[in-house]
Design a protein around this motif. Structure first.
Motif, PDB file in Angstrom:
ATOM      1  N   GLU A  51       0.810  -1.021  -0.131  1.00 32.33           N
ATOM      2  CA  GLU A  51      -0.009  -0.067   0.095  1.00 32.33           C
ATOM      3  C   GLU A  51       0.981   1.588   0.513  1.00 32.33           C
ATOM      4  N   ASP A  52       2.372   0.692   0.054  1.00 28.95           N
ATOM      5  CA  ASP A  52       2.818   2.387  -0.555  1.00 28.95           C
ATOM      6  C   ASP A  52       3.070   2.784  -1.317  1.00 28.95           C
ATOM      7  N   ILE A  53       2.753   3.824  -1.507  1.00 26.59           N
ATOM      8  CA  ILE A  53       3.117   5.005  -2.711  1.00 26.59           C
ATOM      9  C   ILE A  53       4.027   4.622  -3.354  1.00 26.59           C
ATOM     10  N   ALA A  54       4.289   4.396  -4.563  1.00 26.93           N
ATOM     11  CA  ALA A  54       5.781   4.029  -5.407  1.00 26.93           C
ATOM     12  C   ALA A  54       6.145   6.000  -6.241  1.00 26.93           C
ATOM     13  N   PHE A  55       4.764   5.762  -7.550  1.00 26.02           N
ATOM     14  CA  PHE A  55       4.630   6.311  -8.255  1.00 26.02           C
ATOM     15  C   PHE A  55       3.439   8.107  -8.101  1.00 26.02           C
ATOM     16  N   LEU A  56       3.587   9.387  -7.729  1.00 25.49           N
ATOM     17  CA  LEU A  56       2.898  10.118  -8.916  1.00 25.49           C
ATOM     18  C   LEU A  56       2.690  10.497 -10.074  1.00 25.49           C
ATOM     19  N   GLN A  57       2.007  10.000 -10.551  1.00 31.71           N
ATOM     20  CA  GLN A  57       1.763  10.215 -12.164  1.00 31.71           C
ATOM     21  C   GLN A  57       1.104  10.671 -12.616  1.00 31.71           C
ATOM     22  N   TYR A  58       1.512  11.843 -12.936  1.00 31.74           N
ATOM     23  CA  TYR A  58       0.056  12.834 -12.885  1.00 31.74           C
ATOM     24  C   TYR A  58      -0.410  12.701 -14.244  1.00 31.74           C
ATOM     25  N   THR A  59      -1.655  14.202 -14.395  1.00 31.42           N
ATOM     26  CA  THR A  59      -2.476  12.804 -15.214  1.00 31.42           C
ATOM     27  C   THR A  59      -4.033  14.319 -15.165  1.00 31.42           C
ATOM     28  N   GLY A  60      -4.225  13.944 -16.341  1.00 33.32           N
ATOM     29  CA  GLY A  60      -5.551  15.167 -16.539  1.00 33.32           C
ATOM     30  C   GLY A  60      -6.692  14.095 -15.312  1.00 33.32           C
ATOM     31  N   GLY A  61      -6.611  12.841 -16.217  1.00 30.82           N
ATOM     32  CA  GLY A  61      -7.451  12.184 -15.290  1.00 30.82           C
ATOM     33  C   GLY A  61      -8.313  12.286 -16.146  1.00 30.82           C
ATOM     34  N   GLU A  76     -15.206  10.692  -8.007  1.00 29.14           N
ATOM     35  CA  GLU A  76     -15.903  10.993  -9.345  1.00 29.14           C
ATOM     36  C   GLU A  76     -15.261  10.079 -10.178  1.00 29.14           C
ATOM     37  N   VAL A  77     -14.534   8.879  -9.937  1.00 27.15           N
ATOM     38  CA  VAL A  77     -14.284   7.879 -11.228  1.00 27.15           C
ATOM     39  C   VAL A  77     -13.852   6.819  -9.766  1.00 27.15           C
ATOM     40  N   LEU A  78     -14.162   6.455  -9.308  1.00 21.94           N
ATOM     41  CA  LEU A  78     -13.846   5.538  -8.246  1.00 21.94           C
ATOM     42  C   LEU A  78     -14.592   5.036  -7.024  1.00 21.94           C
ATOM     43  N   ASP A  79     -15.305   3.998  -7.136  1.00 23.39           N
ATOM     44  CA  ASP A  79     -16.770   3.165  -6.322  1.00 23.39           C
ATOM     45  C   ASP A  79     -15.893   2.927  -5.282  1.00 23.39           C
ATOM     46  N   ASP A  80     -16.566   2.454  -4.774  1.00 28.62           N
ATOM     47  CA  ASP A  80     -16.206   1.759  -3.243  1.00 28.62           C
ATOM     48  C   ASP A  80     -16.000  -0.344  -3.693  1.00 28.62           C
ATOM     49  N   MET A  81     -16.808  -0.280  -4.809  1.00 26.87           N
ATOM     50  CA  MET A  81     -16.374  -1.898  -5.604  1.00 26.87           C
ATOM     51  C   MET A  81     -15.283  -1.732  -5.891  1.00 26.87           C
ATOM     52  N   VAL A 135      -5.213  -0.915 -10.778  1.00 27.17           N
ATOM     53  CA  VAL A 135      -6.343   0.353 -10.368  1.00 27.17           C
ATOM     54  C   VAL A 135      -5.830   1.084  -9.379  1.00 27.17           C
ATOM     55  N   MET A 136      -5.400   2.522  -9.499  1.00 26.42           N
ATOM     56  CA  MET A 136      -4.370   3.614  -8.509  1.00 26.42           C
ATOM     57  C   MET A 136      -4.974   3.561  -7.057  1.00 26.42           C
ATOM     58  N   LYS A 137      -4.660   3.828  -6.332  1.00 25.63           N
ATOM     59  CA  LYS A 137      -5.166   4.171  -5.080  1.00 25.63           C
ATOM     60  C   LYS A 137      -5.913   5.733  -5.215  1.00 25.63           C
ATOM     61  N   GLY A 138      -5.753   6.080  -5.475  1.00 26.16           N
ATOM     62  CA  GLY A 138      -6.985   7.440  -6.183  1.00 26.16           C
ATOM     63  C   GLY A 138      -5.767   8.790  -6.285  1.00 26.16           C
ATOM     64  N   TYR A 139      -6.243   9.535  -6.748  1.00 26.02           N
ATOM     65  CA  TYR A 139      -5.985  10.883  -6.674  1.00 26.02           C
ATOM     66  C   TYR A 139      -5.133  11.674  -5.104  1.00 26.02           C
ATOM     67  N   TRP A 140      -3.945  12.270  -6.134  1.00 25.83           N
ATOM     68  CA  TRP A 140      -2.897  12.550  -4.462  1.00 25.83           C
ATOM     69  C   TRP A 140      -3.699  13.899  -3.738  1.00 25.83           C
ATOM     70  N   THR A 190     -13.612   5.016 -17.038  1.00 24.82           N
ATOM     71  CA  THR A 190     -12.477   5.417 -17.715  1.00 24.82           C
ATOM     72  C   THR A 190     -12.778   7.078 -18.426  1.00 24.82           C
ATOM     73  N   GLY A 191     -14.350   6.735 -18.545  1.00 23.21           N
ATOM     74  CA  GLY A 191     -14.122   8.147 -19.568  1.00 23.21           C
ATOM     75  C   GLY A 191     -14.205   7.998 -20.430  1.00 23.21           C
ATOM     76  N   ASP A 192     -14.023   6.522 -20.819  1.00 24.09           N
ATOM     77  CA  ASP A 192     -13.965   6.268 -22.835  1.00 24.09           C
ATOM     78  C   ASP A 192     -15.637   5.478 -23.350  1.00 24.09           C
TER      79      ASP A 192
END
Length: 565
Positions: A206-216, A426-431, A413-418, A436-438
């Motif tokens: 669960e430790d973060i390896a990368f903060l990979q920037y994106t517009g989501g 808005e993009v990741l639900d409880d399940m 799938v990412m942990k979330g947005y920093w 993806t927006g696509d």
């Protein structure tokens, strides 16, 4: 129970699920690879090879030097450089110190770099000399404590590296002067770290390896939190999918920048785990030089975006290369065009296999089988341990053949947005489902096909460009009243940015706006076309309607082709 028709179409030997219990972190896999393949070349650049044993030592030195400066597990370190031998040294050194890597596009403007460094809270940065002047411009605004600088030729063997640095600075003049008080040379830091102890930090999934920037899917750049679990999972998923590659004997052409999630995982990390060699191409835009470099190697794999493959196919001498060792061509980042895929197959006798992913999925979510004979227009099947589904407007799950939003669930799938819980929700639900927006559809066999993008995102050569950001920048120009940014088709990069502008001051010229955008936007975000309007189409509440501008653009194109507008 969810149906998974794609499992019946997996290539032989590809498991339905991967085993995540073997490793605890990316560092575990890296250290195992260094032990197993010590004498094998891991990376090559400008004719200089870096074997696994040397990479192990140098990255260890950098990790020790970071710890000596007080860098603690969880601290963020930015890497701002093109594809160079320094990149994997800094990357694995930072991870071995327990730090979080913040990949940074070296072509960022000061405005873009300032946002990323402030948002991530990076304490240190490794930057190549060519772009250090941009770091200098933001130093007063950001919390950087350590700046490590390096020259493009610094890790290239002598005298070639020294000559390369001289030519770049004094002949081509592409290394602007800079003055950053307290900046340290990366090479000296590595030497210093040799005599310092390394205390191996405990790293967990669960430790973060990368903060990979994106517009989501929309908006300002956000840091996707990619954990060690996310990255290990995607490495194992890709490794299982590739199947026919042999450990310790592969050479992958790495022309896509390693700061981009596609090359980071698919090339740097997956082939590191395989004991393969990454052939680093620092400047793939120099297509003749790129082809000349390829002629020196019996490469077995190459990744890229459609524009890269198209560029190679249209470069003199490419069709004369020896492709007898080429096993794998993987395309992603943007849609692969059928004409390019078919021509690639004719020239190289290898299928251009299309894949699909997002920064938020580390990135691979779907890949076509490696056994694919010909281009099929699909993004492929969900990879091992991954579920994909199509969701309708009301949130219902849609059957095969119906178009809706593509959603993905899996260990990658990412942990979330920093530090952005609202955007994460808005993009990741409880399940664990990621929206993806696509817009896509699934065939009865489980193959997925992208139909359109839900949002207004513009895709330029595999890079996401978000109209809101472009519009915010251009709207700051004192002579601009209103602006809308849309994507228009381009044969070279898929799409380019077009600005639709209403003037506040009639003296505003296209050249003036071009110069302004050059100062404030990275190259691929800059508009390639500007049109001035008396007014822009708006909704009844005053919202500018980009879709009407796109429809107008399509009508103009149709009319130009002789079709009814």
């Amino acid at each position: 129970m969810m149906e998974r028709p794609w499992l019946e179409h997996y290539a032989e030997g590809v498991p339905a699920r991967i085993d995540l219990t073997e490793y605890h972190s990316v560092v575990d896999i890296f250290e195992q690879a260094c032990d197993e393949f010590r004498d094998q070349p891991a990376f090559e650049n400008f004719g200089t090879r870096l074997d696994f044993a040397t990479l192990d030592q140098l990255s260890r030195n950098f990790a020790a030097a970071l710890q000596a400066r007080g860098i603690a597990p969880g601290d963020r370190i930015a890497l701002m450089m093109p594809n160079l031998l320094q990149y994997p040294v800094a990357l694995f050194g930072a991870l071995r110190a327990g730090a979080v890597v913040v990949n940074t596009n070296p072509l960022y403007t000061a405005r873009e770099l300032r946002h990323q460094l402030l948002d991530s809270g990076a304490r240190a940065i490794v930057v190549v000399d060519n772009y250090a002047h941009v770091v200098q411009r933001v130093m007063k605004d950001v919390p950087l404590e350590f700046v490590f600088t390096t020259g493009i030729g610094d890790m290239v063997s002598f005298p070639k590296g020294a000559v390369l640095n001289f030519i770049l600075k004094y002949v081509r003049r592409v290394v602007p002067d800079y003055d950053i008080p307290g900046a340290e040379r990366f090479s000296k830091v590595l030497e210093e770290g040799r005599s310092q102890p390394l205390n191996k930090p405990p790293l967990g999934f669960e430790d973060i390896a990368f903060l990979q920037y994106t517009g989501g899917t929309t908006g300002v750049a956000k840091g996707a939190m990619l954990t060690h679990r996310n990255m290990v999972a995607n490495m194992l998923q890709a490794k299982a999918w590739l199947g026919n590659l042999r450990a310790g004997s592969e050479i992958i052409v790495t022309a896509l920048p390693l700061y981009h999630i596609f090359a980071l995982t698919a090339n740097c990390l997956v082939f590191m785990a395989l004991g393969g060699k990454n052939l680093l191409i620092t400047n793939p835009r120099d297509m003749p030089g790129f082809v000349k470099e390829l002629s020196k190697h019996k490469f077995t794999a190459i990744t890229g975006v459609n524009t890269l493959f198209n560029g190679l196919l249209n470069t003199s001498g490419f069709d004369k290369l020896d492709f007898s060792s080429l096993k794998l061509t993987l395309g992603g980042g943007m849609a692969v065009q059928r004409a390019v895929a078919e021509r690639w197959k004719r020239v190289t006798n290898t299928t251009l296999v299309e894949a699909y992913g997002l920064t938020e999925t580390s990135p691979a979510a779907c890949i076509n089988p490696m056994t694919l004979e010909d281009y099929n227009g699909c993004i492929g099947l969900p990879i091992s341990s991954t579920d994909c589904a199509i969701r309708g407007e009301d949130g219902e799950w849609l059957p095969p053949g119906e178009v809706g939003e593509l959603c993905v669930r899996g260990p990658q799938v990412m942990k979330g947005y920093w530090q952005r819980p609202k955007e994460t929700e808005e993009v990741l639900d409880d399940m664990g489902w990621l929206r993806t927006g696509d817009m896509a559809e699934m065939s009865p066999e489980g193959y997925f096909r992208i139909v359109d993008r839900k949002k207004d995102m513009i895709l330029v050569s595999g890079f996401n460009v978000y109209p809101n950001e472009i519009e915010d920048v251009v709207a700051d120009h004192p002579k601009v009243l209103e602006v809308a940014a849309i994507g228009i088709e381009d044969e070279h990069s898929g799409e380019v940015v077009k600005l639709c502008v209403v003037k506040k001051d009639p003296s505003l010229t296209e050249a003036e706006l071009v110069a302004y955008c050059r100062e404030n936007l990275t190259g691929y975000k800059r508009p390639k076309e500007i049109e001035f309007f008396d007014e822009l189409p708006k909704s009844n509440v005053g919202k500018i309607l980009r879709k009407e501008l796109r429809a107008r653009e399509a009508g103009v194109s149709d009319a130009a082709d002789g079709a009814p507008a």
